[in-house]
Motif scaffolding. Structure first.
Motif, short mmCIF file in Angstrom:
data_model
loop_
_atom_site.label_atom_id
_atom_site.label_comp_id
_atom_site.label_asym_id
_atom_site.label_seq_id
_atom_site.Cartn_x
_atom_site.Cartn_y
_atom_site.Cartn_z
N PHE A 145 58.51 -2.95 -7.81
CA PHE A 145 57.36 -1.92 -8.11
C PHE A 145 55.51 -2.85 -7.94
O PHE A 145 54.74 -1.69 -7.78
N GLY A 146 55.88 -3.67 -8.20
CA GLY A 146 53.98 -4.38 -7.49
C GLY A 146 54.04 -4.92 -6.75
O GLY A 146 52.42 -4.04 -6.34
N ALA A 147 55.05 -5.15 -5.51
CA ALA A 147 54.83 -4.59 -3.99
C ALA A 147 53.83 -3.86 -3.90
O ALA A 147 53.22 -3.36 -3.45
N LEU A 148 54.93 -2.37 -4.18
CA LEU A 148 54.45 -0.95 -4.04
C LEU A 148 53.16 -0.79 -4.55
O LEU A 148 52.85 -0.14 -3.63
N GLY A 149 53.00 -1.15 -5.72
CA GLY A 149 51.10 -0.86 -5.99
C GLY A 149 50.73 -1.45 -5.34
O GLY A 149 49.31 -0.77 -4.69
N GLY A 150 50.57 -2.54 -4.30
CA GLY A 150 50.26 -3.07 -3.90
C GLY A 150 49.79 -2.50 -2.37
O GLY A 150 48.51 -2.70 -2.02
N VAL A 151 51.29 -2.24 -2.30
CA VAL A 151 50.78 -1.80 -0.22
C VAL A 151 50.28 0.08 -0.23
O VAL A 151 49.32 0.13 0.25
N GLY A 153 47.51 0.18 -2.82
CA GLY A 153 46.38 0.27 -3.34
C GLY A 153 45.15 -0.24 -1.53
O GLY A 153 44.37 -0.07 -1.70
N GLU A 154 46.24 -1.16 -1.50
CA GLU A 154 45.61 -1.41 0.06
C GLU A 154 45.13 -1.08 0.99
O GLU A 154 44.26 -0.92 1.96
N ARG A 364 53.49 -6.95 6.46
CA ARG A 364 53.15 -6.08 6.80
C ARG A 364 53.09 -4.24 6.11
O ARG A 364 52.47 -3.79 6.80
N TRP A 365 52.41 -4.92 5.16
CA TRP A 365 51.68 -2.76 3.86
C TRP A 365 52.54 -2.31 4.06
O TRP A 365 52.20 -1.47 4.32
N ASP A 366 53.12 -2.32 4.93
CA ASP A 366 55.00 -1.77 4.50
C ASP A 366 56.04 -1.47 3.51
O ASP A 366 56.25 -2.98 2.71
#
Length: 431
Positions: A145-151, A153-154, A364-366
């Motif tokens: 969940f945190g990584a999806l939010g980071g993707v 956002g960036e 890689r932002w995916d």
């Protein structure tokens, strides 16, 4: 001199042949060689004998009941080592001949290396495969969940270092509202509210007031840690039974799918939040590449000036997508108090927000790759816990380091230099 040359001058020279530049990519071969050498040294200088048993069943009710499978420890690890040497040689040959390595090669190497290491560590013991995989998935849920939010956002141009704070405040609000109402779904909504509150502060300072985004994210993490710790001490501890005993999500086995051998109990005997994670990953991946929303989001993160010229409102697009990222990350915080530990504790996220940020870069932002990176960390943590139970001859300090060492090696060895969204971290000033 011909009449043609008299009329138009000398004939032009024929075009030069295009230059073909071939580049060797030895990174994979070097990484596999180092891993093979380390495993070989482990098997050679710390040999183990006996048998290793693998438990493949996950309880009753399986479509195909699976019991235990035993393998001889010594011969098995050396057969695996020989196969790893062969795969490393294939990777080296492909690098030497300028070939691009295929995906099956590192995947096959990882599976064999893991099998060999578990066989060595579990000598004269039992390796519960289903429990290992289920533990890995459970640890990975808030990171995903945190990584999806980071993707998100960036991709829209805002570096979201505040994932840790979003997870922590989400866990806190989920515990309080889940305890007051006795309803885990209300607690989940509260977690999303907590995550979006942190993201709104990040958006206001980073987008409206043009404050450096990484600094804002770090400050928010420290602020949320202090705030939740303070409220925990003065509010939750004296009223623990009322405010820190949230209702939790029960497991919801999916009929039919849960009976699939090995993977069925792991993937389809989970609480609601895990199924929500599956849906969220699929929706974000589809929306990012297949919808107008995703196209505008990526355009704003890559080239905001060009997006502005075609009528996309850059800063509002960033603002609302950062808020959406906070909602998703906050849902990950709910997993701590509504599933994993039915009680809020100080700093209970334990730095997993920063691991989620590493998963964004590793992936890689995916969204799909970031999810796989989060699962890798969860698996490494679950493996570390299993090795402790198996009494493997590995120093305890190293086993505590294992998940983080795996994350660092994955980012450095398999990602290395990578380019994120071009406008990430750069404020946009219209005109």
């Amino acid at each position: 001199m011909t009449s043609l040359e008299n009329a138009s001058g000398p004939l032009p020279a024929p075009p030069a042949e295009p230059t073909i530049v071939r580049v060797r990519r030895p990174k994979l071969a070097i990484t596999l060689a180092v891993a093979t050498a380390l495993l070989g040294a482990l098997f050679l200088f710390a040999p183990r004998s006996g048998h290793t048993n693998y438990r493949l069943g996950g309880g009753g009710g399986a479509l195909i009941p699976l019991g235990e499978v035993g393998v001889p420890t010594g011969p098995t690890v050396w057969v695996v080592f020989a196969l790893l040497v062969a795969l490393t040689a294939v990777a080296a040959w492909e690098a030497w001949t300028y070939r691009r390595s295929r995906l099956w090669l590192p995947l096959a190497f990882a599976v064999l290396a893991l099998f060999g290491f578990l066989t060595w560590a579990g000598a004269n013991g039992l390796v519960p495969v289903v429990s290992l995989l289920a533990g890995a998935l459970s640890i990975s849920v808030p990171i995903v969940f945190g990584a999806l939010g980071g993707v998100i956002g960036e991709r829209v141009g805002v570096v979201n270092v505040a994932i840790e704070g979003q997870l922590l405040l989400g866990a806190f609000t989920a515990a309080v509202l889940g305890s007051v109402t006795g309803n885990p779904f209300v607690g989940l909504l509260g977690a999303m509210l907590g995550g979006v509150l942190v993201s709104l502060v990040l958006a206001v300072f980073a987008i409206t007031y043009l404050v450096q985004q990484v600094i804002v994210g770090v400050v928010l993490n420290v602020l949320v840690m202090g705030l939740t710790g303070f409220l925990h001490g003065i509010l939750l501890v004296p009223n623990e039974q009322v405010l820190n005993r949230p209702a939790t999500f029960p497991r919801l086995p999916i009929p039919g799918l849960v009976e699939i051998p090995v993977l069925g109990p792991v993937l389809f005997n989970q609480p609601f939040l895990v199924y929500l994670m599956y849906v969220t990953v699929a929706l974000v991946a589809w929306g990012l590449y297949r919808t107008r929303w995703g196209l505008r989001l990526r355009a704003v993160g890559e080239h905001p000036q060009a997006a502005d010229t075609v009528g996309i409102r850059v800063n509002p697009t960033r603002f609302w997508n950062v808020s959406l990222a906070g909602v998703i990350a906050g849902a990950g915080g709910a997993y701590f108090t509504l599933v994993s530990v039915p009680q809020f504790g100080r700093e209970m996220t334990a730095g997993l927000g920063f691991i989620a940020l590493a998963a964004v870069i590793f992936g890689r932002w995916d969204p799909v790759r970031a999810t796989l990176a989060a699962l890798l960390f969860g698996f490494a943590t679950s493996l570390q816990q299993l090795l402790t139970l198996l009494n493997a001859p590995i120093p305890g300090q190293f086993m505590q380091m294992l998940p983080y060492v795996v994350t660092i090696l994955a980012v450095v060895g398999f990602v290395g230099r990578s380019r994120g969204p071009a406008a990430a971290g750069k404020p946009y000033i219209k005109g």
